[in-house]
Enzyme design. Structure first.
Site, PDB file in Angstrom:
ATOM      1  N   ASP A  67      31.243  48.468  51.004  1.00  0.00           N
ATOM      2  CA  ASP A  67      31.335  47.458  52.059  1.00  0.00           C
ATOM      3  C   ASP A  67      31.700  48.067  53.401  1.00  0.00           C
ATOM      4  O   ASP A  67      31.987  49.260  53.509  1.00  0.00           O
ATOM      5  CB  ASP A  67      32.360  46.382  51.665  1.00  0.00           C
ATOM      6  CG  ASP A  67      33.628  46.966  51.054  1.00  0.00           C
ATOM      7  OD1 ASP A  67      33.967  48.126  51.353  1.00  0.00           O
ATOM      8  OD2 ASP A  67      34.278  46.260  50.263  1.00  0.00           O
ATOM      9  N   ASN A 136      43.408  38.490  45.219  1.00  0.00           N
ATOM     10  CA  ASN A 136      42.802  37.247  44.739  1.00  0.00           C
ATOM     11  C   ASN A 136      41.660  37.504  43.763  1.00  0.00           C
ATOM     12  O   ASN A 136      40.904  36.599  43.431  1.00  0.00           O
ATOM     13  CB  ASN A 136      42.305  36.401  45.919  1.00  0.00           C
ATOM     14  CG  ASN A 136      41.249  37.118  46.763  1.00  0.00           C
ATOM     15  OD1 ASN A 136      40.812  38.225  46.425  1.00  0.00           O
ATOM     16  ND2 ASN A 136      40.850  36.495  47.857  1.00  0.00           N
ATOM     17  N   HIS A 138      39.140  39.747  44.267  1.00  0.00           N
ATOM     18  CA  HIS A 138      37.862  40.161  44.832  1.00  0.00           C
ATOM     19  C   HIS A 138      37.540  41.609  44.491  1.00  0.00           C
ATOM     20  O   HIS A 138      38.433  42.442  44.315  1.00  0.00           O
ATOM     21  CB  HIS A 138      37.792  39.909  46.349  1.00  0.00           C
ATOM     22  CG  HIS A 138      38.635  40.814  47.197  1.00  0.00           C
ATOM     23  ND1 HIS A 138      39.631  40.344  48.011  1.00  0.00           N
ATOM     24  CD2 HIS A 138      38.609  42.155  47.389  1.00  0.00           C
ATOM     25  CE1 HIS A 138      40.184  41.340  48.663  1.00  0.00           C
ATOM     26  NE2 HIS A 138      39.589  42.460  48.293  1.00  0.00           N
ATOM     27  N   GLU A 143      34.581  37.539  47.628  1.00  0.00           N
ATOM     28  CA  GLU A 143      35.755  36.684  47.531  1.00  0.00           C
ATOM     29  C   GLU A 143      35.559  35.603  46.454  1.00  0.00           C
ATOM     30  O   GLU A 143      34.424  35.339  46.026  1.00  0.00           O
ATOM     31  CB  GLU A 143      36.001  36.006  48.882  1.00  0.00           C
ATOM     32  CG  GLU A 143      36.263  36.962  50.036  1.00  0.00           C
ATOM     33  CD  GLU A 143      37.694  37.467  50.088  1.00  0.00           C
ATOM     34  OE1 GLU A 143      38.357  37.505  49.037  1.00  0.00           O
ATOM     35  OE2 GLU A 143      38.153  37.819  51.183  1.00  0.00           O
TER      36      GLU A 143
END
Length: 244
Positions: A67, A136, A138, A143
């Site tokens: 990313d 979380n 990811h 996400e």
């Protein structure tokens, strides 16, 4: 799925690096999928040390990164290109022309994703994909959502992720968007190594490995991969059962 729980961060880093070094010994022209963040830094240090000691050669290796932030030049100290250069690439004998990342400065958002997806197809299947896990759940910047994004896509970062990343931006200007490999892209690698460190990741790691497989916890999809290796230090993995 193979689960390895190590005593500390350093041994976790060495364990991940050793898998990569064995891969390069067997296949010098391997394609590596790489990740950024604090967790893989120790692994990169181990790989650099192996190169300095003459036991690793990166001259034929190609890399693709997961990313990149939208809106940061590669020279920006918080861009992932800058991270990879300064933490790893500048220290080993890899050709920068063989290291690929999304172009976060491309003005056309759709073109960013399309161009990187085409590059992934052109390069071919990664032999190893390194991953971390967000607080979380990811992976990359995929996400929690209602469905899994299959291919390279531009995402709006959650407030939780922005807050977690704010410690790296002293001016407070944390990017709110990023481009990331999709879940199908990630899962297409021959082998996935998930490295996890610290007590703050203990709960989400357990949820990802033992809870339901759901896009609400993106990392949970990794359990469907036929060659997943999870390497966690004791703080992150003390509630896991080792499987080798």
């Amino acid at each position: 799925m193979e689960i390895i729980v190590t005593e500390d961060y350093e041994s976790m880093s060495r364990s991940a690096a050793e898998i990569i070094l064995r891969q390069l010994k067997d296949k010098p022209d391997s394609i590596l999928g790489l990740a950024t963040g604090s967790t893989p830094e120790g692994m990169y240090r181990c790989l650099i040390k192996a190169y300095e000691e003459g036991t690793a050669d990166f001259s034929k290796v190609q890399t693709v990164n997961l990313d990149e932030y939208i809106g940061l030049k590669g020279t920006h100290p918080q861009s992932f290109r800058y991270y990879m250069d300064t933490k790893f690439f500048d220290w080993v004998n890899i050709s920068k022309k063989s290291t690929y990342m999304p172009d976060g400065m491309e003005l056309c958002i759709d073109k960013i994703a399309d161009d990187y997806e085409k590059k992934l197809e052109e390069i071919g299947k990664r032999d190893i994909q390194i991953l971390g896990i967000g607080g979380n759940g990811h992976i990359g910047f995929n996400e929690p959502a209602d469905s899994f994004a299959e291919y390279v896509n531009v995402v709006e970062l959650t407030e939780e992720t922005i807050a977690a990343n704010s410690r790296f931006f002293s001016d407070g200007n944390v990017p709110k968007r990023a481009v990331t490999m999709g879940i199908k892209d990630i899962m297409s690698a021959e082998r996935i190594i998930l490295i996890v460190s610290g007590s703050s990741k203990r709960g989400i790691l357990k949820k990802a490995l033992y809870g339901g497989i759901t896009p609400k916890v993106p990392a949970s999809i990794l359990r469907l991969h036929p060659n997943l290796v999870v390497i966690a230090d004791r703080e992150a993995g003390e509630e896991l059962e080792e499987v080798r």
